[in-house]
Motif scaffolding. Structure first.
Motif, short mmCIF file in Angstrom:
data_model
loop_
_atom_site.label_atom_id
_atom_site.label_comp_id
_atom_site.label_asym_id
_atom_site.label_seq_id
_atom_site.Cartn_x
_atom_site.Cartn_y
_atom_site.Cartn_z
N TRP A 79 65.79 -29.79 108.69
CA TRP A 79 65.00 -28.64 108.29
C TRP A 79 65.90 -27.62 107.59
O TRP A 79 67.04 -27.38 108.01
N ARG A 88 61.41 -17.70 112.81
CA ARG A 88 60.94 -19.07 112.99
C ARG A 88 60.73 -19.38 114.47
O ARG A 88 61.60 -19.13 115.30
N GLU A 158 57.16 -17.81 110.92
CA GLU A 158 57.15 -19.21 110.51
C GLU A 158 56.98 -20.09 111.75
O GLU A 158 57.78 -20.00 112.69
N VAL A 160 56.76 -23.94 113.09
CA VAL A 160 57.10 -25.30 112.68
C VAL A 160 56.77 -26.27 113.80
O VAL A 160 57.09 -26.02 114.98
N GLN A 162 56.39 -30.78 114.49
CA GLN A 162 56.63 -32.09 113.92
C GLN A 162 56.19 -33.20 114.88
O GLN A 162 56.51 -33.16 116.07
N VAL A 189 54.30 -24.87 109.10
CA VAL A 189 54.81 -26.10 108.52
C VAL A 189 54.53 -27.22 109.51
O VAL A 189 55.00 -27.20 110.64
N LEU A 191 54.81 -31.27 110.03
CA LEU A 191 55.49 -32.46 109.54
C LEU A 191 55.06 -33.66 110.36
O LEU A 191 54.90 -33.57 111.58
N ALA A 404 58.11 -20.08 102.30
CA ALA A 404 58.00 -21.52 102.03
C ALA A 404 59.09 -22.02 101.08
O ALA A 404 59.34 -23.23 101.02
N TRP A 407 61.67 -24.75 101.93
CA TRP A 407 61.11 -26.08 102.15
C TRP A 407 60.88 -26.83 100.84
O TRP A 407 60.52 -28.00 100.87
N PRO A 409 58.44 -26.75 98.43
CA PRO A 409 57.13 -27.40 98.50
C PRO A 409 56.77 -28.19 97.24
O PRO A 409 56.19 -29.29 97.35
N ARG A 412 58.67 -31.50 97.26
CA ARG A 412 58.19 -32.39 98.32
C ARG A 412 56.80 -32.93 98.02
O ARG A 412 56.52 -34.11 98.25
#
Length: 417
Positions: A79, A88, A158, A160, A162, A189, A191, A404, A407, A409, A412
């Motif tokens: 990350w 975050r 933020e 996150v 996953q 975010v 993932l 963002a 990352w 974006p 990606r």
């Protein structure tokens, strides 16, 4: 759905419920209600109007179980560092995601009684109760990040999460209560990789003259699936700016539902979804005005390549009480491959007679004259097509929160990294 498919779908739900651990913690009662609802509700089928374009084969191919509250350290190491001025929170952290982290001024956690009182209220307002993806989340989410926003919060929050690995499910639940004149910017975010399932439910109540800027970056890989639901109720003179971008999921379905409870609010919805390979990207939105002088600006964009399929259904309801509503909805789509498919269905249901409402939808290919111009300047066909796709995406991506940027974006989403 054939009889054999219906039996398989029922078996999938039964197996899923059997693999869930016993409900515990602050959402124990919610989990029991969700499981009871799932046991009575069949898996959505393509015989239902809202699901007729949504093939759930990628979902039923999974055998997910709740992931431990810890993402692999190797994945975290990939990350990017958060941008300056960003707080975050890692929602998959073991224990308290706020451990070792202090909330900025204007943000505070709701206590247990406040959570019990507020959780599900906005879902009910937005008519999301008994909705299958919501019940799936309620049956499995062991905790909720519940925040009160009482002032203008300077840093961006933020969040996150996953889901990494085969047979992994990651349910995420977020509750935001914005008081009068409060303001918050959030970047989520999500993932996913491997044969995993991500389930996201966000509830937000916007008090008078409050502002919520919400960005969602959903990035999947391989057979991973994503089911997301955003429910927002807006009081007068509040502002919602929601931006969502997605790519890489075998199946993704995102459902923003917004209700302006007394009108006089402003809603901005922007979305970008990309589907290639054999991916299915589906967005079903609904905005309802229950009072006069509401504003809506909605833009949905999609790119479908290879055998990918993009679906958009955007419903806007303007009852008689919503006089002087100003609503605009536009669906713009790029069809890159002859084998790809795009289904787009913007809808306006208007009963009020003093309104300014418009909608439109376009499906096109990359323009040959634009490609020719770029190639005449020495660019290859592939580079020229890439530049045009980048320009198509930027209109939405530049509306994401600045948080963002690390990352990357655009890169990606286009598969450049």
């Amino acid at each position: 759905m054939s009889n054999s498919a219906a039996v398989a779908a029922s078996a999938w739900v039964t197996t899923f419920l059997e693999r869930l651990p016993a409900p515990v913690g602050e959402l124990e009662a919610v989990q029991w209600r969700g499981r009871e609802a799932l046991s009575r509700q069949p898996l959505p089928s393509r015989r239902q109007e809202d699901w007729r374009f949504t093939d759930l084969a990628a979902l039923t191919a999974l055998a997910p179980a709740l992931a431990p509250a810890l993402a692999p350290a190797s994945e975290q190491g990939r990350w990017p560092e958060p941008a300056a001025g960003v707080v975050r929170l890692w929602l998959d952290a073991p224990g308290d995601p706020l451990a070792g982290q202090s909330l900025p001024a204007g943000l505070s956690l709701l206590d247990a009684d406040e959570v019990q009182q507020a959780l599900g209220h906005t879902l009910a307002t937005c008519n999301c109760e008994q909705h299958w993806p919501v019940e799936l989340n309620q049956a499995s989410a062991p905790r909720v990040l519940a925040l009160r926003v009482s002032a203008v919060v300077a840093p961006t929050l933020e969040l996150v999460s996953q889901a990494a690995g085969d047979g992994v499910m990651r349910p995420v639940r977020v509750l935001l209560l914005l008081e009068e004149k409060a303001s918050l910017e959030v970047l989520q975010v999500q993932l996913g990789s491997g044969s995993s399932l991500t389930s996201l439910v966000i509830e937000a109540h916007l008090g008078r003259e409050s502002t919520l800027r919400h960005g969602l970056l959903a990035l999947g890989e391989g057979p991973a699936c994503f089911l997301g639901h955003l429910a927002v109720e807006q009081e007068p003179r509040s502002l919602l700016e929601s931006v969502w971008a997605s790519h890489g999921w075998a199946l993704s379905r995102f459902e923003p539902r917004v209700v302006q409870v007394d009108g006089e609010a402003t809603t901005s919805l922007k979305a970008l979804q990309l589907a290639d390979g054999q991916q299915l990207a589906d967005t079903h939105s609904r905005v309802e005005f229950r009072g006069p002088e509401g504003q809506l600006d909605q833009l949905h964009k999609a790119i479908a390549d290879d055998r990918g399929r993009s679906v958009f259904n955007g419903a806007v309801k303007v009852p008689r009480a919503a006089q002087r509503t100003n609503a605009s909805q536009l669906s713009r789509n790029l069809l890159i491959s002859n084998q790809a498919r795009i289904d787009t269905k913007p809808e306006l249901e208007i009963v009020a007679d003093d309104v300014r409402c418009a909608h439109g939808a376009t499906v096109s290919r990359l323009q040959t004259d634009e490609l020719f111009y770029l190639q005449s300047r020495g660019l290859s066909a592939a580079v020229a097509a890439g530049l045009l796709k980048r320009g198509f995406c930027e209109e939405v991506l530049r509306a994401l929160p600045a948080a963002a940027a690390p990352w990357r974006p655009l890169q990606r989403l286009l598969g450049e990294i």
